[in-house]
Structures are given as structure tokens and as C-alpha cells.
Write an enzyme that holds these catalytic residues in place. Structure first.
Site, mmCIF file in Angstrom:
data_model
loop_
_atom_site.group_PDB
_atom_site.id
_atom_site.type_symbol
_atom_site.label_atom_id
_atom_site.label_comp_id
_atom_site.label_asym_id
_atom_site.label_seq_id
_atom_site.Cartn_x
_atom_site.Cartn_y
_atom_site.Cartn_z
ATOM 1 C CG HIS A 59 -0.825 7.645 -5.577
ATOM 2 N ND1 HIS A 59 -0.615 6.818 -4.484
ATOM 3 C CD2 HIS A 59 -0.189 8.813 -5.301
ATOM 4 C CE1 HIS A 59 0.126 7.455 -3.593
ATOM 5 N NE2 HIS A 59 0.389 8.672 -4.047
ATOM 6 C CB CYS B 166 1.068 12.379 -4.717
ATOM 7 S SG CYS B 166 2.193 12.712 -6.096
#
Length: 567
Positions: free
Chosen positions: A441, A460
Site C-alpha cells: 500500500h 504490510c
């Protein structure tokens, strides 16, 4: 080595009646071979000249397929394999794990000097050596699950038996082993770098002592040693002055490249971290390369025609299309106590202007302490509070919640951050649903990409160039271009875009690699995963043999005492 002595170094008897294998002190070599294979089938461990036979089931299948005929009667076959085993260090494997010393001794030994038993023993050794080496080159020596508990990727799992049969028939033993190595160019470049670096083994490598930082224009008695070290590592020209104690322009031009190759701030200042990198011994560098080579062997033959590759330890993402890199980007990965896992999957869809539903663990461990310290925290970041889950959840005024009474055992809320510039996921996320809840992301904290070591996430992967990546992933769809992406972002509306063809993504962990410019790169082992892997690679199963003390004596000795029962 005195084979005659070594052959009899493990005298051992076994319990009477445990196996129905006839004693056979002499006879045709193939009869002796059958005896040894029968012992393996009966569950006994067989040692040949002190070395254990390890590829037990595969070896049995190989000989069964060829009607228990000898495979290594031709000297040319034995020489080819013995020489190929001696070249295994190029791939970070130790010939001693594949009976290397014995193969060299037996490869050219005249047949007339060997007994039938020893001819059978020799055949087993050479077959075992090929099967083990081929398996390790094709699929790796170490079980990846012992290093990465979350490992889910299935490697090549090559069937070696038919390969050996064909290689014996057409005389391509060495080539067959070579062809089993990963064919990825990154693997082959590492092999070449290892071979090149091996020239430094055995050279004096005395530690450069600590001291004040050295800056351009300084003089220091350590600089001649530093210069020679940089020349040996080829970061400084071989024609450079090796004796000067002045930090001159020549050294100032070379040192930042050395620092960048080791993941350090390329500021040209010789401080503690730079000295540590300079003092890293050649054998330590080679072991890092060996760990990276092994990790390549765990991967499938093909990563895909188009794929995304993330190197966690290198804080780096690249996208490859038809063998050429079309994008590279710096990334931020998980903190040491929230490590980014190693696995492969497929990017299936993108979400522009995403919302962020905070995972429960992060709500309790990260967000709750912030809320308790700062009453305006939620409003400032645009985070809404919901009670309950799913369609029945209801929005709650944060001011009505007594946050100080909440804990991990009592937290009946969800925290949801809406789209916008403050959203923790930035303006786009790349989804490949997986059991780790890990994805790529964007991020609003862009200043963190300027750090050399970028372990700041909760697992992440934050991408520095997310919109370039989005453009590349959507390149095969004629309806999408950069302008349409920008227009969509400008709406502020959460929009999901499904990729017509999912793109493979491989999240891996390498602390050594060769970059596109041919420079050998090293990085810190941020998750301390190299050490266990290097130990496993250096460990030899042949060194594990422990001969049990017989508890009873049989009147029959099996295969001249070289068989003992497996525990």
C-alpha cells in the site's frame, strides 16, 4: 586415505532373526549390491566405508527400476560425477556432504584392486552422491519451514531418478547437475560473485581498530589498511595509492559506493558502521551469499512472465515483465517484532482511496494507548468508532467512550479510517488475500523512505512509488492509463479495480544479491534469519552417524559389519 582400513572401521553385529538376509562375504558385485538394498528395505541404516547412505528410498527406487544392475562400472561416469561434486562450492554446497573425498579416491581406482563387496559399495556411494546433490541443487538442502515458520510456497520437487537414468545413458552427468540449478539470472550472478569473492579466502584480514570517525581531508594511521581493504573488495582501483594516511579525493569518490553496497548512509564518513562493514571477513560474506543461493533454490523454476518481487531485507520492490525490470521502488517492511512474512501469491485487485479497518491487534496494542494519551487522536486522523461488527454495527461518538477502562479483554469496538491524505494506507492498496493479512500500500509517512533501514510497518509493505506500480499492473488493460488513475484518485471515492489477469507476487528475504549494474550488495540480517539457515547449510548429515552398541550377538554378520539398525 587407506580404504582397506576405513572399510572395516565399524565392526557391528545385529540381533539374530531380525532380518532374513543371507550372509555373503564374497560373490558377484551385484549380489552384494542386492544385499545392501535389502538391508535398506528392511529398515537398517547402511554405511559404506564409514559414510552413511542417506537417499534411502530414492536409491532403492533407482536400482529397482534398473533391475539391480550396477550403475557406475564405467570409469568415465565416476570421474564425471566426482569432478562435478568437487565443483559444488560454487553453489554454496559442501562436497563433503556428498561423499566427495571417497568419490575422488574411488573414481579412478582399478577394478582389479577391488573386491566384489567394495565394487557394490562404490556403486551405492556414487548413486547416493548424485541423488543427494541433485535434490539439493533442485529443491534446496534445508527445509524452508525450519527457517520460515510461515512458508507456504511449493518448490520444484524434482523427480531425480529418471534424470539419473538418462544422465547415465547419455553421459551427461555433470550437465544434468548443472541444469538442476535455478535458471534465474539473479541466482547465476550470485554464483559468479561467490566464485569471484572466494579469491580472498586465506588472505590476511586483520580487523581495523575502532577510533574517531574519519572524514574527507583527515589523516589517520588506519587509512592505509582501509585503502588496501577497499582495493581487495574492488571498491577502490587497484592502481590507487595503498599507503597514504590522507583521506583524499580518490578515497572520497570510492567510499560512498562501498557504503551503499552495504546498505549504509553513503555520506563518505568512516564511522563505526562503515568499519564493521569493512571488517566483515570474506568467509562471512560468502556465507551470506550461500544463504541467498539456498533461498533461490526454494523457489519454483519460473516466477512468471510478469511478476512483482519484494526483497524484505533489501527494502526493495521490483516489477519484471518478460525478463526485464520495468519498475523498482524502495519499500518499508515490518518491524522485527512484527515481521513481514515470506510467501508467494497473486495480486488480484487494487483499491483506490481505500478505507482502513484497523486490525484488532493494532487497535489494542497501538491505537488504544494513543487514544488514551491524546483525546483528539481519532478526530485528527479521521478515524470513526463503531460498536459491533458487520451489518449490525453502529457508529459511536468517541467522546461517549471511557477509553481508560478498555483493554485487550474488553474492546467491543471497530476503528475505521476513511479515505484521504491521512489514511494509513495512503491512496491505493494492492490486494492478494492471504492468511497473514499482508498487502502492499501507499503511505502518508513518505519521509520514512529516506531512512537506510526501513522496518517501520506492522507487517504490510509500504511502497514509495505506488502509482507507478498501479500503472504497470494495469498496463495490459487499454482502458487504464496514468491520467485515469489520477482522475479516480481526485474523486476521493473508494473504488476497487480487479486485474484481468492476477499478477504473481513473491515476498522473499535475501541479504546478498547482485544488482542490475553488477554490484554485489549486502544488507543486515534484520530478522536474524541468516544464522539458522547458514548453520543448517554447514551441518552435514554424514556427521550425524552414531553407531549403537549391540545388545546381542548374531552368529551371522551382515555385509561385513557395515549395516546397523535405524533407531
Amino acid at each position: 586415505m587407506d580404504i582397506g582400513k576405513r572399510r572395516w572401521q565399524w565392526p557391528l553385529t545385529i540381533l539374530a532373526g531380525l532380518v532374513a538376509i543371507a550372509a555373503h562375504a564374497s560373490g558377484a558385485p551385484e549380489q552384494s549390491l542386492v544385499q545392501r538394498i535389502e538391508a535398506l528395505q528392511a529398515g537398517y541404516a547402511v554405511q559404506v566405508l564409514g559414510d552413511a547412505i542417506l537417499a534411502r528410498q530414492t536409491l532403492q527406487r533407482f536400482y529397482e527400476n534398473r533391475g539391480y544392475r550396477l550403475a557406475w562400472a564405467q570409469e568415465s561416469r565416476r570421474e564425471a560425477l566426482a569432478d562435478a561434486i568437487e565443483r559444488l562450492p560454487r553453489d554454496g554446497l559442501n562436497p563433503a556432504d556428498y561423499h566427495g573425498e571417497l568419490l575422488q579416491e574411488l573414481a579412478r581406482r582399478p577394478e582389479a584392486t577391488l573386491s566384489d563387496d567394495l565394487i557394490a559399495d562404490r556403486d551405492l556411494l556414487f548413486t547416493d552422491a548424485f541423488l543427494l546433490a541433485a535434490s539439493h541443487l533442485a529443491d534446496g538442502k534445508v527445509n524452508p519451514e525450519s527457517i520460515h515458520a510461515e512458508w507456504t510456497l511449493t518448490g520444484r520437487r524434482t523427480d531425480i531418478v529418471p534424470l539419473l537414468t538418462r544422465a547415465l545413458d547419455n553421459g551427461s552427468l555433470a550437465q544434468t547437475l548443472q541444469d538442476l540449478r535455478p535458471r534465474n539470472a539473479d541466482y547465476l550472478k550470485l554464483v559468479q560473485a561467490r566464485e569471484h569473492l572466494s579469491r580472498l579466502l586465506g588472505q590476511p584480514w586483520l580487523p581495523i581498530p575502532d577510533g574517531p570517525s574519519i572524514r574527507p581531508g583527515d589523516t589517520d594511521t588506519r587509512l592505509p589498511v582501509i585503502r588496501r581493504r577497499l582495493i581487495a573488495l574492488e571498491d577502490l582501483s587497484a592502481n590507487a595509492s595503498a599507503s597514504s594516511e590522507l583521506y583524499d579525493g580518490e578515497l572520497e569518490a570510492a567510499l560512498p559506493d562501498f557504503q551503499a553496497r552495504h546498505g549504509l548512509e553513503p555520506d563518505g564518513i568512516i564511522g563505526r558502521q562503515t568499519l564493521d562493514a569493512l571488517n566483515l571477513m570474506p568467509v562471512e560474506r560468502i556465507r551470506q551469499i550461500d544463504a541467498s543461493l539456498e533461498r533461490w533454490r526454494w523457489l519454483p523454476d519460473s516466477l512468471g512472465d510478469t511478476y512483482v518481487l519484494v526483497n524484505i531485507a533489501g527494502f526493495r520492490l521490483q516489477m519484471v515483465r518478460n525478463g526485464k525490470e520495468v519498475l523498482h521502488s524502495r519499500v518499508i517492511v515490518g518491524r522485527p517484532f512484527r515481521q513481514t512474512p515470506v510467501f508467494s501469491d497473486r495480486i488480484r485487485y487494487l483499491v483506490f482511496n481505500p478505507t482502513w479497518t484497523v486490525p484488532r491487534k493494532l487497535m489494542i496494542e497501538d491505537q488504544l494507548p494513543e487514544i488514551q494519551r491524546d483525546p483528539d487522536y481519532l478526530e485528527r486522523l479521521g478515524i470513526e468508532v463503531f460498536e459491533g461488527w458487520g451489518a449490525d454495527r453502529r457508529k459511536v461518538d468517541p467522546g461517549s467512550v471511557d477509553w481508560d477502562t478498555l483493554s485487550k479483554n474488553r474492546f467491543p469496538y471497530q476503528l475505521v479510517q476513511g479515505p484521504g491524505p491521512k489514511n494509513a494506507l495512503g491512496r491505493v492498496k494492492f490486494m492478494f488475500p492471504n492468511r497473514y493479512d499482508v498487502y502492499l500500500h501507499d503511505t502518508p509517512s513518505r519521509y520514512l523512505f529516506g531512512r537506510q533501514e526501513r522496518t517501520f510497518s506492522s507487517g504490510c509493505i509500504r511502497v514509495e512509488r505506488p502509482f507507478d506500480l498501479a500503472e504497470q499492473l494495469l498496463a495490459n488493460d487499454m482502458d487504464w492509463d496514468r491520467q485515469r488513475i489520477n482522475d479516480l484518485l481526485a474523486t476521493g471515492e473508494t473504488t476497487t479495480v480487479v486485474l484481468p489477469i492476477p499478477i504473481p507476487i513473491h515476498i522473499q528475504y535475501w541479504t546478498a544479491w547482485v544488482d542490475e549494474q553488477g554490484h554485489l550488495q549486502f544488507r543486515d540480517d534484520i530478522y536474524h534469519r541468516d544464522g539458522p539457515l547458514i548453520n543448517e547449510l554447514r551441518h552435514s548429515a554424514l556427521a550425524d552417524r552414531q553407531l549403537p552398541t549391540p545388545v546381542a550377538v548374531s552368529p551371522t554378520t551382515i555385509a561385513a559389519g557395515r549395516i546397523h539398525k535405524t533407531h
